[in-house]
Write a protein that holds these residues in place. Structure first.
Motif, PDB file in Angstrom:
ATOM      1  N   TYR A  91       0.957  -1.346  -0.102  1.00 48.01           N
ATOM      2  CA  TYR A  91       0.008   0.007   0.111  1.00 48.01           C
ATOM      3  C   TYR A  91       0.817   1.130  -0.145  1.00 48.01           C
ATOM      4  N   GLN A  93       4.122   1.568  -0.746  1.00 44.23           N
ATOM      5  CA  GLN A  93       4.839   1.621  -2.249  1.00 44.23           C
ATOM      6  C   GLN A  93       4.079   2.288  -3.180  1.00 44.23           C
ATOM      7  N   ILE A  94       2.928   1.792  -3.313  1.00 42.46           N
ATOM      8  CA  ILE A  94       1.850   2.205  -4.315  1.00 42.46           C
ATOM      9  C   ILE A  94       1.671   3.751  -4.245  1.00 42.46           C
ATOM     10  N   ARG A  98       2.734   6.694  -6.888  1.00 41.70           N
ATOM     11  CA  ARG A  98       1.863   7.234  -7.536  1.00 41.70           C
ATOM     12  C   ARG A  98       2.146   8.635  -7.432  1.00 41.70           C
ATOM     13  N   ILE A 103       3.755   5.590 -11.012  1.00 41.95           N
ATOM     14  CA  ILE A 103       2.626   4.560 -11.734  1.00 41.95           C
ATOM     15  C   ILE A 103       1.886   5.556 -12.826  1.00 41.95           C
ATOM     16  N   LEU A 112       1.050  -4.527 -11.613  1.00 43.10           N
ATOM     17  CA  LEU A 112       1.669  -4.197 -10.193  1.00 43.10           C
ATOM     18  C   LEU A 112       1.563  -5.671  -9.715  1.00 43.10           C
ATOM     19  N   LEU A 123      -2.686  -8.418  -3.767  1.00 42.45           N
ATOM     20  CA  LEU A 123      -2.848  -7.057  -4.604  1.00 42.45           C
ATOM     21  C   LEU A 123      -4.442  -6.692  -4.725  1.00 42.45           C
TER      22      LEU A 123
END
Length: 308
Positions: A91, A93-94, A98, A103, A112, A123
């Motif tokens: 979470y 890292q996303i 972003r 991303i 992903l 995921l």
């Protein structure tokens, strides 16, 4: 007991709720009450309660249900443990990728899965959490799409300038009517933070308590569009606020400013409350922009989207 990402989030939310409401040892914790408060089904609530009983936070009576074994101010350790759940590393890292533009706006799950070397099941749990928080949506065809969010210094400043207009205006609205019980809950929570609670609160708890304060006051305006706008702005700023929450120094000052606004409302001085709110938002804007919220963060993931 091994929890799924959903169950871990529910357990974390239960702990946060107990701390927020400052519940004492021996308090009865009901499945139905938590399901209503947390807006989720009773199945993950029940599993999370059993897990928290195993952790020693709750006592279970087969006939009467669950009761707190520890008071709210003795739950800092379990709150910190649950803040690093099974899906949190992905979470985070996303979120950071972003914010850093690593991303693209639209992507497929397989992208992903390959990037983080995780299963579709894990995921999907992370994406469901992000969707619930309001900064991503599933596309009609296939794949996912990020929704607009505050991802630059300019956007952050613009959001605060806008809030400095609408939030004081909500306090002065002709339809304004304060809910005395909600006002008391806000005061109790902000006093807890000011008295040192911010030192042990997780970034999620700090953000949610701040958002709840502003959304509660917005709800007093009597204007549905006003509260919807404030809630949406909170969703947009969630990611950068999580990053800011690790810097705890201004949190006590913010809680003290919140208490000053609440004191004005308690004595019926909405004009003073609106003035305090405007100054509070301007002070927060200056501090947070100066904190360089949008500086790049190094990530352990070496792979990247070729299109990013």
């Amino acid at each position: 007991m091994n929890l799924t990402p959903l169950q871990a989030r529910v357990a974390r939310d239960i702990v946060a709720y107990v701390r927020q409401e400052q519940l004492a040892a021996g308090h009865h914790v009901s499945e139905l009450g938590l399901a209503k408060a947390l807006k989720t089904s009773r199945t993950p609530i029940k599993i999370a309660l059993n897990y928290l009983a195993e952790r020693g936070m709750l006592n279970q009576d087969r006939n009467r249900g669950f009761f707190l074994a520890k008071p709210y101010d003795d739950l800092a350790e379990i709150a910190q443990d649950l803040s690093v759940s099974i899906d949190d590393p992905i979470y985070q890292q996303i979120a950071v990728m972003r914010l850093n533009g690593q991303i693209p706006e639209q992507f497929a799950e397989t992208d992903l899965m390959r990037l983080f070397n995780i299963s579709r099941y894990m995921l999907r749990g992370v994406l469901m959490r992000i969707q619930q928080e309001g900064w991503i949506e599933q596309r009609a065809g296939q794949g996912w799409q990020f929704l607009p969010m505050i991802d630059s210094v300019e956007a952050y400043e613009e959001s605060y300038s806008f809030r400095a207009i609408i939030e004081p205006a909500g306090l002065l609205a002709p339809t304004f009517m304060a809910d005395t019980e909600a006002l008391a809950r806000c005061k109790k929570q902000q006093q807890f933070i000011a008295d040192g609670g911010y030192l042990t609160m997780t970034p999620q708890e700090l953000f949610e308590s701040n958002a709840q304060f502003h959304e509660t006051l917005a709800s007093f305006s009597g204007n549905r569009f006003h509260v919807q706008t404030v809630r949406r702005l909170d969703q947009l700023r969630r990611l950068v606020e999580y990053r800011q929450a690790s810097k705890r120094s201004p949190r006590r000052e913010q809680a003290v400013e919140h208490l000053a606004i609440l004191a004005c409302l308690e004595r019926g001085d909405r004009l003073a409350a609106a003035d305090h709110m405007r100054k509070h938002l301007e002070q927060a804007r200056r501090h947070k922009v100066a904190a360089e919220l949008f500086e790049a963060v190094e990530l352990p993931v070496e792979a990247a989207f070729e299109s990013a």
